[in-house]
Write a protein that holds these residues in place. Sequence first.
Motif, PDB file in Angstrom:
ATOM      1  N   LEU A  98       0.814  -1.217   0.000  1.00 46.97           N
ATOM      2  CA  LEU A  98       0.000   0.000   0.000  1.00 46.97           C
ATOM      3  C   LEU A  98       0.849   1.269   0.000  1.00 46.97           C
ATOM      4  O   LEU A  98       0.444   2.307   0.484  1.00 46.97           O
ATOM      5  CB  LEU A  98      -0.932  -0.001   1.221  1.00 46.97           C
ATOM      6  N   ARG A  99       2.036   1.174  -0.559  1.00 48.27           N
ATOM      7  CA  ARG A  99       2.903   2.343  -0.676  1.00 48.27           C
ATOM      8  C   ARG A  99       3.113   2.730  -2.141  1.00 48.27           C
ATOM      9  O   ARG A  99       4.049   3.432  -2.479  1.00 48.27           O
ATOM     10  CB  ARG A  99       4.257   2.074  -0.019  1.00 48.27           C
ATOM     11  N   TYR A 132       1.817  -1.628  -5.630  1.00 42.48           N
ATOM     12  CA  TYR A 132       0.780  -2.512  -6.172  1.00 42.48           C
ATOM     13  C   TYR A 132      -0.074  -1.694  -7.126  1.00 42.48           C
ATOM     14  O   TYR A 132      -0.653  -0.675  -6.750  1.00 42.48           O
ATOM     15  CB  TYR A 132      -0.062  -3.083  -5.031  1.00 42.48           C
ATOM     16  N   THR A 162      -2.985   2.958  -8.353  1.00 43.37           N
ATOM     17  CA  THR A 162      -2.138   2.464  -7.270  1.00 43.37           C
ATOM     18  C   THR A 162      -2.968   2.581  -5.999  1.00 43.37           C
ATOM     19  O   THR A 162      -3.852   3.436  -5.888  1.00 43.37           O
ATOM     20  CB  THR A 162      -0.834   3.269  -7.105  1.00 43.37           C
ATOM     21  N   LEU A 163      -2.700   1.696  -5.052  1.00 37.51           N
ATOM     22  CA  LEU A 163      -3.389   1.712  -3.767  1.00 37.51           C
ATOM     23  C   LEU A 163      -2.435   2.259  -2.728  1.00 37.51           C
ATOM     24  O   LEU A 163      -1.278   1.859  -2.667  1.00 37.51           O
ATOM     25  CB  LEU A 163      -3.817   0.300  -3.361  1.00 37.51           C
ATOM     26  N   ARG A 164      -2.942   3.169  -1.881  1.00 36.06           N
ATOM     27  CA  ARG A 164      -2.090   3.766  -0.861  1.00 36.06           C
ATOM     28  C   ARG A 164      -2.830   3.886   0.464  1.00 36.06           C
ATOM     29  O   ARG A 164      -4.034   4.066   0.501  1.00 36.06           O
ATOM     30  CB  ARG A 164      -1.622   5.152  -1.290  1.00 36.06           C
ATOM     31  N   HIS A 165      -2.046   3.785   1.537  1.00 29.65           N
ATOM     32  CA  HIS A 165      -2.554   3.998   2.891  1.00 29.65           C
ATOM     33  C   HIS A 165      -1.417   4.603   3.702  1.00 29.65           C
ATOM     34  O   HIS A 165      -0.287   4.108   3.657  1.00 29.65           O
ATOM     35  CB  HIS A 165      -3.004   2.674   3.504  1.00 29.65           C
ATOM     36  N   ILE A 194       1.031  -2.957   4.114  1.00 29.85           N
ATOM     37  CA  ILE A 194       0.527  -4.055   3.293  1.00 29.85           C
ATOM     38  C   ILE A 194      -0.904  -4.390   3.705  1.00 29.85           C
ATOM     39  O   ILE A 194      -1.315  -4.163   4.838  1.00 29.85           O
ATOM     40  CB  ILE A 194       1.404  -5.326   3.395  1.00 29.85           C
ATOM     41  N   LEU A 195      -1.645  -4.918   2.758  1.00 33.44           N
ATOM     42  CA  LEU A 195      -3.024  -5.336   2.993  1.00 33.44           C
ATOM     43  C   LEU A 195      -3.115  -6.839   2.770  1.00 33.44           C
ATOM     44  O   LEU A 195      -2.897  -7.324   1.663  1.00 33.44           O
ATOM     45  CB  LEU A 195      -3.970  -4.607   2.042  1.00 33.44           C
ATOM     46  N   THR A 233     -10.176  -2.659   4.615  1.00 30.52           N
ATOM     47  CA  THR A 233      -9.586  -1.398   5.054  1.00 30.52           C
ATOM     48  C   THR A 233      -9.957  -0.310   4.064  1.00 30.52           C
ATOM     49  O   THR A 233     -10.367  -0.595   2.948  1.00 30.52           O
ATOM     50  CB  THR A 233      -8.053  -1.495   5.185  1.00 30.52           C
ATOM     51  N   VAL A 259      -8.575   2.584   1.685  1.00 27.14           N
ATOM     52  CA  VAL A 259      -7.344   2.967   1.007  1.00 27.14           C
ATOM     53  C   VAL A 259      -7.637   4.127   0.072  1.00 27.14           C
ATOM     54  O   VAL A 259      -8.789   4.416  -0.233  1.00 27.14           O
ATOM     55  CB  VAL A 259      -6.737   1.793   0.187  1.00 27.14           C
ATOM     56  N   SER A 260      -6.587   4.773  -0.389  1.00 31.75           N
ATOM     57  CA  SER A 260      -6.709   5.791  -1.430  1.00 31.75           C
ATOM     58  C   SER A 260      -6.352   5.151  -2.754  1.00 31.75           C
ATOM     59  O   SER A 260      -5.344   4.436  -2.853  1.00 31.75           O
ATOM     60  CB  SER A 260      -5.752   6.953  -1.163  1.00 31.75           C
TER      61      SER A 260
END
Length: 92
Positions: free
Chosen positions: A17-18, A21, A36-39, A44-45, A51, A53-54
């Motif tokens: 999640l940085r 991915y 892209t997925l970010r938190h 990691i998810l 959860t 995520v953005s």
Amino acid sequence: MTMLRADQGGRSNPAGLRGEYRPHVRVGDGELLGVTLRHDDIAILAPGEPTQVSLHAVFPVNYGELQPGVAFDIVEGGTRVVGSGVVVDVQP
């Protein structure tokens, strides 16, 4: 959003999640949209754990289908659905 577990046809490994991915999202039968997925707090998810995520757009195409309340699938390899979610908010 939630990633499906391997026994549900999803991932066997966690998703980063940085920004590393980069799956696609799809609304209904619509176009695949690269994201892209970010938190900020989670690196990691794990599959099966929900959860928030953005989602960050990757390509200069219309992401207008992603509006609050809209359900989406997370897709890998063009056809394999590995998760799903619902848009909560859209930032400009």
